[in-house]
Design an enzyme around this catalytic site. Structure first.
Site: not given
Lengths: 128, 520
Positions: B499, B234
């Protein structure tokens, strides 16, 4: 803006600092130690003994085989400085290398019997 | 008289071999021919290469290009950097059967999966969606071919001699190459760089045929989508391949010996979140479980597993089993026994801080030596090794090497994880910021994950950054730069971020570390 910056820096010193253009090559000989040490990612953080053994066995030839230079290359520190820092390898005027002082790969090869035969027969022995 | 037919020194013979290499790229002007003839009389051959690089993978080809750029190249049209590659294509595992083809499949299977399952809520109605696996594989191959040919172009641009064949040491200065086109030649190098990379570690008892029992190489070229797939391991490679085939419809089970997915380095909190998200996508996990044996004698492959600490055995049947338990250095056939170089208990070549073996002109970089087996780490080492040769200094910061898992969402980290810092006894602060509070993630309808930043409690210096979420692989670059520069969390927090961007989550996590986040 400028005032704000001054006020802010009075209260806080950033960890990031502009250190100027890197000039490592100019200060290299004095600051960089090339003596072999363990690689930073090596789990054991040690070097096998063979590293030191190999270097101590390695010999300098010709003008590098200079007692005054060798005194500064005591056992275990060979490799601290790059070969170029040891100075030119050209012999001084009037000095000459003896071939036997050079590493084996520069020595003359011994004549083989086939070559001797070729010389003695004027090359006839090479003809199948 | 006999000089021309009977070479008198080993050098003479080598010059002949080296000149064969040169001939492919040399410009045959009278001045060059004259120069060669004049050189023949000297004891030390000036036709030898400044650098011979064994391996044309990421480490090798970057070293070759850098060597060319640093001037270890054309002098009067005589190439002095040679790169030996046996695959017949440059780029190594990364470009041919690793990072690049897997990213192609990850990207395209994500698109397919998103079109199937994630369009309605976005106001997009789609008709019949069908998988064309053959075309998907062709798209993958187009990316690979374009990139490998690009490196060949860069070799020409930087006067690097590309030798197609298998290289092995004859002695400390000579490498014999068994050419792919037949025949052999010997290259002599003032400096030799070993960059032979790594190979998938086989699983004892399972015969890899790259069709039913596969490594990552086979998993990138399956001819059809398996109904059932078992992934042993994994780690990053296992989970990326599990994602690819799960998205295409396979029923995937990941078996992991440890109690955490993601492999070494991944923060436990991030690993837990990643497992939760991947489970939601349909991948099943058997953690703390070991594979005891397997059999491919039937129509399906059966794999027997049991709890790592011992327990009831269980049999998993699968059409395809992927063995992804790690990679090991690849040095077979290199002739190391001829020069006596040391390898450690894990097969890694032993080097010093400047990548030198005990023979200081032979250096080793990339997967076949210490450090994480990552392409970008190999690239850094390649540049540093050439700089050590040319300038006497180089720089690789092993504390600032990012890792990325390209699942969806991506997982990325750099520096130390929380468990490592706790174990070191350093007092630390942690700042978290979830993508669910980030405006851009909201507009993208991809709000799973978070940014976790760890800094030194005393100095505020950033010690580690762990991200799970959209664009984590790109965002980790900023974190790596911060760690490389020794930044504090406040340095990042006081840096203006555009932003609305996902990167604002990184800034907010930094704010949360030294003070408080605004939007959470």
């Amino acid at each position: 803006m400028r005032v704000t910056t001054v006020l802010r820096e009075a209260a806080r010193t950033p960890l990031i600092k502009f250190i100027g253009k890197r000039t490592i090559p100019a200060i290299l000989p004095a600051t960089v130690d090339h003596t072999p040490t363990a690689h930073p990612a090596s789990p054991s953080q040690t070097l096998p003994d063979s590293f030191a053994a190999y270097r101590s066995k390695a010999q300098q030839h010709g003008p590098l085989n200079n007692p005054s230079r060798l005194s500064s290359l005591s056992h275990g520190v060979i490799g601290r400085t790059p070969g170029s820092a040891l100075g030119p390898i050209k012999p001084n005027k009037g000095e000459f290398f003896d071939r036997v002082e050079l590493p084996v790969r520069f020595h003359r090869m011994p004549w083989t019997q086939a070559e001797i035969d070729a010389v003695e027969t004027g090359g006839a022995s090479l003809v199948p | 008289m006999f000089r021309s037919i009977l070479p008198r020194s080993p050098q003479a013979g080598l010059r002949t071999a080296a000149s064969q290499v040169v001939s492919s790229n040399a410009v045959f002007t009278p001045s060059v021919a004259l120069l060669r003839r004049l050189r023949r009389g000297y004891a030390s051959s000036s036709d030898e290469h400044d650098v011979v690089i064994i391996g044309g993978g990421v480490a090798g080809y970057v070293a070759a290009i850098k060597a060319g750029q640093e001037g270890l190249k054309a002098r009067l049209s005589l190439t002095t950097t040679a790169c030996i590659e046996k695959r017949g294509a440059l780029g190594g595992t990364c470009l041919n059967v690793g990072c690049i083809p897997s990213k192609s499949l990850l990207n395209n299977t994500h698109l397919y999966h998103q079109i199937l399952h994630d369009t309605k809520k976005r106001g997009i109605d789609v008709g019949i969606v069908k998988l064309n696996l053959e075309q998907m594989m062709k798209a993958k191959q187009t990316s690979v071919d374009g990139l490998t040919k690009g490196i060949e172009f860069l070799f020409k641009k930087n006067s690097v001699d590309y030798v197609k064949g298998m290289g092995s040491f004859v002695n400390e200065h000579e490498v014999k190459v068994d050419l792919l086109d037949g025949g052999e030649k010997t290259l002599r190098g003032k400096n030799i760089i070993i960059a032979t990379g790594s190979e998938a570690t086989p699983f004892l008892g399972l015969n890899i045929d790259e069709e039913r029992i596969v490594t990552s190489t086979g998993a990138l070229s399956l001819k059809e989508v398996p109904k059932k797939m078992v992934v042993i391991g994994g780690g990053i490679i296992g989970l990326e391949m599990a994602s690819v085939w799960s998205r295409l419809g396979a029923d995937v089970t990941v078996v992991e010996f440890l109690n955490q997915i993601g492999g070494p380095g991944m923060d436990a909190e991030v690993a837990k979140q990643a497992q939760k998200i991947l489970q939601k996508q349909g991948i099943q996990f058997l953690l703390g479980t070991k594979v005891t044996n397997g059999s491919d004698s039937g129509s399906t492959v059966s794999v027997n597993v049991e709890a790592a600490k011992g327990g009831k055995e269980q049999t998993l049947d699968a059409d395809v089993v992927l063995v992804a338990i790690g990679r090991r250095p690849y040095t077979a056939g290199l002739g190391l026994e001829n020069i006596g170089l040391e390898i450690d208990e894990r097969g890694r070549l032993v080097i010093d801080q400047e990548y030198r073996t005990k023979a200081s002109h032979i250096r080793v970089i990339g997967d076949c030596t210490f450090g994480p087996m990552l392409a970008h780490k190999a690239e850094e080492e390649a540049v540093a090794a050439i700089e050590y040769i040319k300038k006497g200094f180089g720089h690789v910061n092993y504390g600032a090497i990012p890792s990325v898992m390209y699942t969806h969402p991506e997982v990325a980290w750099v520096g130390q994880n929380e468990a490592e810092i706790k174990a070191s006894g350093v007092k630390y602060r942690v700042g978290n910021f979830p993508f669910s509070a980030n405006s851009r993630a909201k507009t993208n309808l991809e709000t799973e994950g978070f940014v976790k930043l760890i800094s030194d409690a005393e100095t505020d210096r950033i010690l580690g950054v762990h991200i799970i979420g959209p664009g984590a692989g790109e965002m980790i670059a900023e974190a790596t730069l911060a760690i490389e520069y020794g930044a504090s969390s406040e340095d990042v927090a006081r840096t203006c971020h555009a932003h609305p961007t996902l990167a604002e989550a990184f800034k907010e996590a930094a704010m949360a570390t030294y003070s408080k986040a605004i939007h959470f």
